[in-house]
Design a protein around this motif. Structure first.
Motif, PDB file in Angstrom:
ATOM      1  N   ASP A 161      -6.612 -12.801 -56.489  1.00 51.32           N
ATOM      2  CA  ASP A 161      -6.403 -11.526 -57.172  1.00 51.32           C
ATOM      3  C   ASP A 161      -5.056 -10.908 -56.793  1.00 51.32           C
ATOM      4  O   ASP A 161      -4.796 -10.608 -55.643  1.00 51.32           O
ATOM      5  N   VAL A 162      -4.220 -10.678 -57.808  1.00 50.91           N
ATOM      6  CA  VAL A 162      -2.847 -10.256 -57.546  1.00 50.91           C
ATOM      7  C   VAL A 162      -2.776  -8.892 -56.899  1.00 50.91           C
ATOM      8  O   VAL A 162      -2.082  -8.691 -55.908  1.00 50.91           O
ATOM      9  N   SER A 163      -3.505  -7.923 -57.463  1.00 48.81           N
ATOM     10  CA  SER A 163      -3.358  -6.551 -56.942  1.00 48.81           C
ATOM     11  C   SER A 163      -3.819  -6.483 -55.493  1.00 48.81           C
ATOM     12  O   SER A 163      -3.217  -5.804 -54.672  1.00 48.81           O
ATOM     13  N   ASP A 164      -4.887  -7.225 -55.175  1.00 48.20           N
ATOM     14  CA  ASP A 164      -5.349  -7.284 -53.790  1.00 48.20           C
ATOM     15  C   ASP A 164      -4.248  -7.761 -52.862  1.00 48.20           C
ATOM     16  O   ASP A 164      -3.963  -7.160 -51.821  1.00 48.20           O
ATOM     17  N   GLN A 165      -3.629  -8.876 -53.245  1.00 51.61           N
ATOM     18  CA  GLN A 165      -2.623  -9.489 -52.378  1.00 51.61           C
ATOM     19  C   GLN A 165      -1.408  -8.596 -52.241  1.00 51.61           C
ATOM     20  O   GLN A 165      -0.837  -8.463 -51.153  1.00 51.61           O
ATOM     21  N   VAL A 166      -1.000  -7.956 -53.379  1.00 60.45           N
ATOM     22  CA  VAL A 166       0.173  -7.085 -53.299  1.00 60.45           C
ATOM     23  C   VAL A 166      -0.113  -5.928 -52.360  1.00 60.45           C
ATOM     24  O   VAL A 166       0.708  -5.551 -51.518  1.00 60.45           O
ATOM     25  N   ASN A 167      -1.320  -5.363 -52.497  1.00 54.68           N
ATOM     26  CA  ASN A 167      -1.744  -4.285 -51.614  1.00 54.68           C
ATOM     27  C   ASN A 167      -1.639  -4.722 -50.144  1.00 54.68           C
ATOM     28  O   ASN A 167      -1.040  -4.035 -49.309  1.00 54.68           O
ATOM     29  N   GLY A 168      -2.234  -5.865 -49.865  1.00 50.85           N
ATOM     30  CA  GLY A 168      -2.214  -6.371 -48.492  1.00 50.85           C
ATOM     31  C   GLY A 168      -0.798  -6.610 -47.999  1.00 50.85           C
ATOM     32  O   GLY A 168      -0.450  -6.299 -46.861  1.00 50.85           O
ATOM     33  N   LEU A 169       0.040  -7.161 -48.903  1.00 54.18           N
ATOM     34  CA  LEU A 169       1.399  -7.476 -48.491  1.00 54.18           C
ATOM     35  C   LEU A 169       2.171  -6.212 -48.145  1.00 54.18           C
ATOM     36  O   LEU A 169       2.881  -6.152 -47.141  1.00 54.18           O
ATOM     37  N   LEU A 170       2.008  -5.187 -48.994  1.00 53.70           N
ATOM     38  CA  LEU A 170       2.765  -3.960 -48.742  1.00 53.70           C
ATOM     39  C   LEU A 170       2.348  -3.325 -47.420  1.00 53.70           C
ATOM     40  O   LEU A 170       3.185  -2.876 -46.631  1.00 53.70           O
ATOM     41  N   LYS A 171       1.042  -3.293 -47.189  1.00 51.01           N
ATOM     42  CA  LYS A 171       0.575  -2.727 -45.919  1.00 51.01           C
ATOM     43  C   LYS A 171       1.158  -3.521 -44.753  1.00 51.01           C
ATOM     44  O   LYS A 171       1.640  -2.954 -43.761  1.00 51.01           O
ATOM     45  N   ALA A 172       1.086  -4.860 -44.885  1.00 48.18           N
ATOM     46  CA  ALA A 172       1.556  -5.716 -43.788  1.00 48.18           C
ATOM     47  C   ALA A 172       3.031  -5.488 -43.519  1.00 48.18           C
ATOM     48  O   ALA A 172       3.469  -5.376 -42.368  1.00 48.18           O
ATOM     49  N   LEU A 173       3.837  -5.416 -44.611  1.00 50.68           N
ATOM     50  CA  LEU A 173       5.277  -5.269 -44.412  1.00 50.68           C
ATOM     51  C   LEU A 173       5.605  -3.923 -43.774  1.00 50.68           C
ATOM     52  O   LEU A 173       6.496  -3.832 -42.920  1.00 50.68           O
TER      53      LEU A 173
END
Lengths: 293, 232, 303
Positions: A161-173
């Motif tokens: 799921d794209v939105s999930d991953q983008v969310n996770g990526l932004l938090k991580a970064l």
């Protein structure tokens, strides 16, 4: 003997002062930043200085590739590890990178007093120190962001799921930016105090790896003694526990023994920023002191 | 064994800021274990030692000690003043190693014994400190040899301890055959069963001896061929 | 009386040849090792002191090779270029440590004696990192001399030393040379070498360019005219006489001096008194104007 019209001219090839347009402070700072960033990865220096950073980077990227391969091949519905958790698992390599490359930017200039030449005209001591610190922060951020991005791309490839991953990526970064600032500040300050490279590295290893291990031990003991608060307080003392604690407070799945709750995440963030500010001040003071002699 | 060189190496180790770094390790360790043993129970306090004190603090102290007595002098060439004398090179190496060894044992192995005693089980504490003495001896000789070879001795030694013995040692059990820390633990296992049993006892004893003697001999041999490179 | 003999010595580092087939002998007295930067002086000194192995050839002290020969250090005193990193020791402690390492029978007396020789008795109780550059050089020399060696090797000893200390150092080295020790020092500053050592070895780009007394070397430079400065009762008349001679290449009047460039020194020297007498001219002064080390050096470097 014939007479002919003689003419000649002597060109003034000697040294002239430069009176044309000059670059501003911003350009100088930007160039210094880029050069510092390149130096931490050994680019623009001898071949031997590239070995360590790239070996460490390779070692932290290989597991990410393996994870991506597993996800793609076995069609898992989610990534087996969250991005901050991956960073937590590879913390040894990241700490080593920070400890080993901080002296490249800080110890050498200060030890051989070439810093006095840099500070003579273009940049003031505070600006110079902060630019170097930014270079190191960017280098560490790059080191953590590359495997994270690889995981992200792999997840997209596997159709998660794209939105999930983008969310996770932004938090991580975001967390990684704070982490990189902390690591850079601590190792930079230590490297500017202990000017021999070897001892600066040992000092940084002690500050990052040993203290981190102590904090983890305390947290483990705290959970067995049912005094979780002690563990939360201990978590203030290591950049890694701050990173993991804040990730957990942000609803990311990270292995944290004593997660901070209530007002603690705010305290964590404040302490982190205070530490970074203190390191910056310390660095500026060091550069001023060495530059003025 | 040359008393003048021992004295010079001692002064190099004690007269500098890095002495405080050397002191910080044992104080941190013993203090931590004592505090934990006081506020919680002894078992919990003990876990710090095999997880942190033995695999991390002991080798770090050995790296600091071994590279302090040899590294800076080779790096800026002032070891010439010690070598331009009718002194046996191996005796120079042995003298420096003795100072590094004593520093490692006092600041690395002794605190492990003290901290271990705080946690109650005497046999276990003694076992771990025996392991620490053996491993500390081997570490100091190994890191002395590395200091004599390369300018990047500290980084190389750190890589060995953290990545080879630490990271890979936890992943692959075969690494135990080539891990100084594991050899020490195997010898300590004879005294107390609470220590792990990674490899063969004979192998552990033999390997520790060979690396210790070989390391010091190698450092002496490198000093025999020490070359002054000019800035020309 | 010790002699260092280099026999067809070469040293290369990968592709770079630092010393190229050098054969020379350093005997008692003060010898200057002269050469521009990068000529291989430090490499030569390192090989002579046993701290670098020659890639080919032999370096011998009194017939025995110096490489890996720790006993040779009884006779050698080395003053390297590198800075001391024993800053936490006092001057006396440092020299005493050197004396102890030589296992001298009475180290304390030797230390005091040598501190007097280099004139460092008063500051000997202070730490080395409080010393000035000249004092550090002197303490290095003291450490190198404490065991009374017959050979003293100094690498750029006057680097960064102020003029007064430099004179003091030069006096010391001259005295040591007169005592019969073999003193070799390297330098790229001609004035120092000129004042201190009459016997020089010139190294250029790793090759041994010349050796011996620099006046004698000058005489051997036959493809360059020799220059003399003359004072006489009538310079212009003498100039007219001299330019007519085939041994003279050029004459120049500058103020009240007559500068002469001579191709054939022999016939010029033989003929000059006669020509002056024939034309009723009195010679007041005749001196060579290019028998300086600088001209010799420039010639050798340019070849």
């Amino acid at each position: 003997m014939s007479e002919y019209h003689r003419s000649g001219v002597i060109h003034d090839l000697g040294y002239h002062g430069y009176v044309g347009p000059r670059e501003g402070t911003a350009t100088i700072a930007r160039t210094l930043f880029v050069t510092g960033l390149r130096h931490t990865y050994g680019l623009g220096r001898s071949g031997k200085s590239k070995v360590l950073p790239f070996v460490l980077l390779a070692m932290s990227v290989v597991p990410a590739l393996i994870v991506v391969g597993v996800v793609v091949l076995t069609k898992l519905p989610t990534l087996p590890t969250s991005y901050p958790n991956y960073v937590n698992q590879t913390q040894l390599l990241i700490s080593l990178f920070a400890a080993a490359q901080a002296p490249v930017l800080f110890s050498r200039d200060l030890r051989y007093r070439s810093i006095v030449l840099y500070l003579a005209r273009p940049l003031s001591a505070p600006l110079f120190a902060m630019t170097r610190l930014l270079s190191l922060t960017a280098a560490i951020l790059l080191f953590t962001a590359v495997p994270t991005t690889l995981l992200f791309l792999g997840a997209l490839l596997a159709g998660l799921d794209v939105s999930d991953q983008v969310n996770g990526l932004l938090k991580a970064l975001t967390l990684q930016i704070l982490l990189a600032a902390l690591l850079a500040g601590i190792t930079g300050l230590i490297s500017s105090i202990s000017l021999r490279r070897g001892f600066a590295i040992v000092g940084s290893v002690m500050a990052l790896i040993v203290v981190s291990g102590v904090v983890t031990s305390i947290q483990a003991i705290a959970t067995t003694q049912d005094s979780d608060n002690l563990g939360v307080v201990a978590g203030l003392f290591s950049p890694w526990s701050i990173h993991n604690g804040l990730a957990r407070a942000w609803d990311v799945d990270v292995a944290v023994l004593t997660p901070p709750e209530g007002a603690w995440p705010l305290a964590y963030s404040l302490v982190a920023m205070l530490v970074v500010a203190a390191c910056v001040l310390g660095l500026v003071a060091r550069f001023r002191k060495v530059g003025s002699r | 064994m040359n008393p003048t060189i021992v004295k010079l190496a001692l002064q190099a180790l004690l007269g500098r800021r890095r002495f405080w770094l050397l002191l910080a390790f044992p104080i941190l360790l013993v203090g931590l274990v004592a505090v934990l043993a006081a506020f919680t129970d002894a078992e919990a306090a003990w876990t710090v030692l095999p997880a942190l004190g033995y695999p991390l603090v002991l080798p770090l102290v050995a790296i600091l000690a071994a590279s302090s007595v040899l590294g800076p002098e080779i790096d800026d060439g002032s070891i010439v003043y010690l070598l331009a004398k009718p002194v046996n090179r191996h005796s120079v190496a042995v003298s420096k190693w003795l100072v590094a060894l004593v520093a490692t044992l006092v600041a690395g192995s002794l605190p492990l014994l003290l901290a271990g005693l705080f946690t109650g089980d005497i046999a276990r504490a003694v076992a771990l400190s025996v392991a620490a003495v053996v491993a500390g001896t081997t570490y100091s000789a190994l890191f002395l040899a590395i200091s004599a070879v390369t300018r990047h001795a500290v980084v190389a030694s750190l890589m060995f301890v953290l990545i080879w013995e630490g990271l890979l040692g936890n992943l692959f059990s075969g690494v135990a055959w080539l891990s100084v820390g594991q050899w020490g633990l195997r010898i300590g296992h004879e005294i107390s069963d609470q220590l792990p049993d990674p490899a063969n006892l004979v192998w552990a004893c033999l390997a520790s001896l060979v690396v210790t003697v070989g390391g010091v001999w190698f450092a002496g041999d490198r000093l025999r061929s020490f070359s002054l490179r000019g800035e020309d | 009386m010790s002699t260092i003999v280099l026999d067809s010595v070469s040293r290369w580092f990968g592709n770079v040849v630092a010393v190229n087939d050098v054969s020379l002998t350093i005997g008692p007295g003060v010898t200057g090792l002269l050469g521009p930067n990068g000529a291989g002086k430090t490499t030569l000194l390192a090989m002579m002191s046993g701290f670098l192995a020659p890639s080919s050839g032999q370096v011998a002290l009194d017939g025995r090779p110096v490489w890996r020969n720790t006993d040779a250090y009884r006779q050698i005193g080395l003053v390297p270029e590198r800075e001391l990193s024993f800053g936490y020791l006092t001057g006396r402690q440092f020299v005493r440590a050197n004396a102890d390492l030589h296992r001298l029978p009475d180290a304390a007396a030797a230390t005091e004696r040598i501190l007097e020789v280099v004139d460092l008795v008063e500051p000997a109780g202070r730490r080395l990192d409080t010393y000035s550059k000249g004092m550090r050089q002197r303490v290095k020399i003291a450490a190198a001399l404490v065991h009374d060696p017959s050979v003293l090797l100094l690498d750029e000893p006057f680097n960064g030393v102020d003029p007064r200390q430099r004179m003091h150092l030069m006096d010391l080295l001259r005295r040591l040379g007169e005592e019969g020790r073999t003193v070799l020092f390297s330098s790229h500053i001609l004035e120092e070498v000129e004042r201190l050592a009459r016997h020089i070895e010139v190294v250029v780009s790793g090759r041994h360019a010349a050796s011996g007394d620099f006046g004698a070397i000058r005489q051997l430079m036959t493809d360059r005219p020799v220059q003399y400065t003359l004072h006489s009762s009538d310079n212009r008349a003498l100039a007219a006489v001299l330019i007519a001679q085939p041994s003279v290449r050029a004459v120049q009047l500058r103020g009240d001096e007559l500068h002469v460039q001579v191709d054939d020194l022999g016939s010029f020297a033989l003929g000059l008194p006669a020509w002056a007498q024939q034309h009723d001219l009195t010679l007041f002064e005749l001196s060579p104007s290019d028998e300086s080390l600088e001209s010799v050096f420039a010639y050798l470097v340019a070849r």
